[in-house]
Design a protein around this motif. Sequence first.
Motif, mmCIF file in Angstrom:
data_model
loop_
_atom_site.group_PDB
_atom_site.id
_atom_site.type_symbol
_atom_site.label_atom_id
_atom_site.label_comp_id
_atom_site.label_asym_id
_atom_site.label_seq_id
_atom_site.Cartn_x
_atom_site.Cartn_y
_atom_site.Cartn_z
ATOM 1 N N LYS A 1 9.051 0.584 11.396
ATOM 2 C CA LYS A 1 9.112 1.373 10.175
ATOM 3 C C LYS A 1 8.701 2.804 10.504
ATOM 4 O O LYS A 1 8.135 3.067 11.568
ATOM 5 N N TYR A 2 8.981 3.716 9.598
ATOM 6 C CA TYR A 2 8.623 5.111 9.832
ATOM 7 C C TYR A 2 8.010 5.713 8.573
ATOM 8 O O TYR A 2 8.215 5.234 7.448
ATOM 9 N N SER A 3 7.249 6.777 8.784
ATOM 10 C CA SER A 3 6.738 7.595 7.697
ATOM 11 C C SER A 3 6.648 9.021 8.218
ATOM 12 O O SER A 3 6.792 9.261 9.418
ATOM 13 N N LYS B 1 13.931 8.066 3.488
ATOM 14 C CA LYS B 1 13.592 7.057 2.486
ATOM 15 C C LYS B 1 14.553 5.880 2.547
ATOM 16 O O LYS B 1 14.845 5.239 1.542
ATOM 17 N N TRP C 1 11.872 2.989 5.861
ATOM 18 C CA TRP C 1 10.724 3.768 5.398
ATOM 19 C C TRP C 1 9.564 2.842 5.089
ATOM 20 O O TRP C 1 9.737 1.766 4.522
ATOM 21 N N LEU C 2 8.367 3.248 5.468
ATOM 22 C CA LEU C 2 7.175 2.409 5.308
ATOM 23 C C LEU C 2 6.971 1.988 3.864
ATOM 24 O O LEU C 2 6.504 0.870 3.597
ATOM 25 N N HIS C 3 7.343 2.847 2.929
ATOM 26 C CA HIS C 3 7.085 2.557 1.513
ATOM 27 C C HIS C 3 8.374 2.246 0.761
ATOM 28 O O HIS C 3 8.419 2.375 -0.468
ATOM 29 N N HIS C 4 9.391 1.829 1.485
ATOM 30 C CA HIS C 4 10.669 1.542 0.850
ATOM 31 C C HIS C 4 10.568 0.334 -0.074
ATOM 32 O O HIS C 4 9.997 -0.696 0.280
#
Length: 225
Positions: free
Chosen positions: A134-136, A149, A153-156
């Motif tokens: 994952k990425y941010s 996004k 994405w980490l918060h997807h």
Amino acid sequence: MNDIAAKYVCQVCGYIYDPEAGDPEAGIAPGTPFEHMPEDWTCPICLQGKEFFEKIIDAADAADKPPVGTLTREYRNDEIVVHWYRELCSHSGKCLKFSPQVFDMDRRPWVSLEGAAPEEIIETIDRCPSGALKYSLPPGSKVNPEMAKGVGWLHHQEDEAAPVKIRVVANGPLLIEGPVIIDDINGQQLQKGSRFVLCRCGLTSHRPFCNNNHLRQGWQVDRKP
């Protein structure tokens, strides 16, 4: 389990490091705990690094085992942070194929963020089928936040009304596209996300997540038409 006597298993090939035996061919004397070995030591079978090893947990230590999918490591620079959840990895090799300058299992560390532009890294991680990568974006990043996004994405979070898709891979795992919540046998949440690769053969060491042991052990059940 006494930490000095604790054995560790390679999650790639299954090799077990026994501290009582050590690894004399690599200069590791018998009696050397896994934690005391050099950071550049590699598995004598598949040559993977220490980060691919996991402590073998017995019943007495099971309560102390980190939950499946616990963050293994972060790699960061000024533009991007890559989060790696090793236990979710199905070892499909998508990251190695699409960004070999960034992801290279023969290198230590195996992730080099200087190997490609952050936008390319984002595109590659969005293709990860298991959600292990994952990425941010760190504060001050020059990357356009709108392109960061995607599904990696980490918060997807997927639209809750979106259908869950499950695809069966011939002689392989189940590819899940969420949103989904995965509970263990006691009803406790293991993971919540939008992409997972689940084991179908029962040979994985990270149940219920696939780690490609079906290929390493030649598991076959499906006949192609």
